[in-house]
Each structure stands twice: as C-alpha cells, then as structure tokens.
Design an enzyme around this catalytic site. Structure first.
Site, mmCIF file in Angstrom:
data_model
loop_
_atom_site.group_PDB
_atom_site.id
_atom_site.type_symbol
_atom_site.label_atom_id
_atom_site.label_comp_id
_atom_site.label_asym_id
_atom_site.label_seq_id
_atom_site.Cartn_x
_atom_site.Cartn_y
_atom_site.Cartn_z
ATOM 1 N NE ARG A 91 33.958 48.077 17.334
ATOM 2 C CZ ARG A 91 34.048 47.266 18.374
ATOM 3 N NH1 ARG A 91 35.118 47.269 19.130
ATOM 4 N NH2 ARG A 91 33.069 46.421 18.643
ATOM 5 N NE ARG A 164 28.630 43.046 25.353
ATOM 6 C CZ ARG A 164 29.672 43.087 24.521
ATOM 7 N NH1 ARG A 164 30.697 42.278 24.725
ATOM 8 N NH2 ARG A 164 29.696 43.910 23.506
HETATM 9 P P1 AMP Z 1 32.801 45.254 21.880
HETATM 10 O O1 AMP Z 1 32.702 44.648 23.219
HETATM 11 O O2 AMP Z 1 34.220 45.313 21.350
HETATM 12 O O3 AMP Z 1 31.855 44.629 20.874
HETATM 13 O O4 AMP Z 1 32.368 46.787 22.040
HETATM 14 C C1 AMP Z 1 31.081 47.140 22.493
HETATM 15 C C2 AMP Z 1 30.747 48.548 22.058
HETATM 16 O O5 AMP Z 1 31.686 49.476 22.595
HETATM 17 C C3 AMP Z 1 30.789 48.797 20.549
HETATM 18 O O6 AMP Z 1 29.598 48.398 19.908
HETATM 19 C C4 AMP Z 1 31.016 50.300 20.502
HETATM 20 O O7 AMP Z 1 29.834 51.019 20.807
HETATM 21 C C5 AMP Z 1 31.973 50.511 21.667
HETATM 22 N N1 AMP Z 1 33.378 50.371 21.225
HETATM 23 C C6 AMP Z 1 34.266 49.403 21.574
HETATM 24 N N2 AMP Z 1 35.454 49.590 20.986
HETATM 25 C C7 AMP Z 1 35.325 50.711 20.230
HETATM 26 C C8 AMP Z 1 36.196 51.435 19.354
HETATM 27 N N3 AMP Z 1 37.471 51.014 19.119
HETATM 28 N N4 AMP Z 1 35.708 52.545 18.754
HETATM 29 C C9 AMP Z 1 34.452 52.976 18.969
HETATM 30 N N5 AMP Z 1 33.580 52.346 19.757
HETATM 31 C C10 AMP Z 1 34.003 51.212 20.393
#
Ligand code: AMP
Length: 225
Positions: A91, A164
């Site tokens: 990310r 969520r």
């Molecule tokens: P997502 O389901 O991929 O949208 O992830 C949900 C949340 O998890 C994000 O908004 C971040 O807070 C955290 N997160 C997921 N992947 C990452 C990553 N690669 N680096 C940092 N935080 C992450």
C-alpha cells in the site's frame, strides 16, 4: 510449473476481493488479503488485532513493520509455492520494496500487477452499501447492486451480514485520501517496472473477471515459454 505471483492494486471498493476470490478458483493460488488477516486478528482479540483496530477504524494504514512481517511469512507458506494473489498489499513504496526483497530472498519475482481502477464517487457509493458475511468476510454483497436473497443473511452460509466499521462515509473518505497519497504512486512504480496491467473497474464484476482471467491466462502461458 510456472509461478503466478500477482498483486491486485486499486482503491478500496474497486472489487479486488471479489476478483481475487474468482481468480483463486480459476488458477488455484491463495488469495492473501491483509485487510482480511487484520480483521481476523481483531475478531480473535489478539495483541496485533488490538493494535491494528484503531488505525483501521480511522481509515489509516497500520504501521509497515507489522504488515511487512505478516506478508513475508505468509508468502513463504506452502500453499503459496506456485503463486499468490495479494489484495491490499503493498500500500506504499516501503511495502513494495520490502516485498521485492522478500521475493528476492526466496528466489522469486512478481509476475504482474493488476490495477482495477474506479473513480472516487463510485467507491463511496459502493463501500457505503457494502455488506460482508460475519463468518467469512470474502462473501461480499451490496444492498443495491448485489443484494443477498434474504436481507441481512449470507447466501453462501446463512450467517449474518454486517457493515464493516470502516465502511462508514467519513472513514471511506479518509481511506480514499490515504489511497491517493500513499498507494496510487505505486501505479507509476510498477508501470516503470513493466509489470502493470490496467482494468476498468466500472464494468460489471463478470466483465472485469473475464478480462483479468484472460490476461492472467496469457501471463501464465508466457511464463512457461
Ligand atoms: P482493506 O480491507 O484492504 O481495505 O483494509 C482495511 C484496513 O486494514 C485498511 O484501511 C488499513 O487500516 C489496514 N490495512 C490493510 N492492508 C494494509 C497494508 N498493506 N498496510 C497498512 N494497513 C493495511
């Protein structure tokens, strides 16, 4: 056997998780979602989950060291031997470089980076209506575009559907800001490396899937040549 080491890139709500599930079934490689792993840790009440939750609820990124260790260990597991689909990682630039290093030390390299692009307004509309299964977060619905047969109940396992915490509108806006400032620069990074493939995420999930599947099938063929 050739490897398929793939990244799914794109804003939150682009459909990365949906596509990853389908591609996992098509190509037999694990879907590795950092968001799902973190939410699992939160649900289990682990120390990692406790630390991660406050960042997640605020729409901020969880600190790199935690995430990088998590992914480095995961891609070295047996089921990822022939490849993987990373969803939600990397990310930012630091995570991307750490991934290159981790793959290099395993004598592997990325096959391709699949970008699913969707404009911000569509992201907000999609995420605000998204509902996920409480038992398996990769069972995903939308109140208008992809409703379950019975309201609030997962078609696949009958479990309850929930919103969520980070799919509330303010948090969605913050997640988009974080995406634009930290993750979007990876598009140029991987394009320069000759790895980027772009897909129009405004199309239907079936169309996006057909397009990506054809591309990945070609990539796999090229890898074996
Ligand atoms: P997502 O389901 O991929 O949208 O992830 C949900 C949340 O998890 C994000 O908004 C971040 O807070 C955290 N997160 C997921 N992947 C990452 C990553 N690669 N680096 C940092 N935080 C992450």
């Amino acid at each position: 056997m050739s490897e398929l080491n793939l990244i799914l890139l794109g804003p939150p709500g682009a459909g990365k998780g949906t596509q990853a599930e389908r591609l996992r079934d098509d190509f037999g490689i694990p879907h590795i979602s950092t968001g799902d792993i973190l939410r699992g840790q939160v649900a289990e009440g682990t120390e990692l989950g406790r630390q991660a939750k406050r960042y997640m609820d605020a729409g901020e990124l969880v600190p790199d060291d935690v995430i990088i260790d998590m992914i480095t260990e995961r891609i070295a597991e047996g089921d990822a031997r022939d490849g993987f689909l990373l969803d939600g990682f990397p990310r930012n630039r630091q995570q991307a470089e750490a991934l290159n290093e981790a793959l290099g030390s395993l004598d592997r390299r990325l096959t391709s980076v699949l970008l699913i692009d969707v404009p911000d307004d569509d992201v907000v509309r999609r995420l605000a209506g998204r509902r996920v299964c409480v038992k398996n977060p990769s069972h995903i619905y939308h109140v208008d575009f992809d409703p379950p047969k019975h309201e609030g109940v997962c078609d696949q396992d009958g479990a309850r559907l929930i919103q969520r915490d980070d799919d509330k509108e303010d948090t969605i806006r913050r997640r988009l800001e974080v995406y634009h400032s930290q993750t979007e620069p990876l598009i140029g990074y991987y394009d320069d490396a000759g790895l980027l493939r772009r897909f129009d995420g405004r199309r239907s999930p079936d169309e996006v899937h057909a397009h990506i599947r054809a591309t990945v099938a070609t990539l796999r063929l090229e890898e074996t040549l």
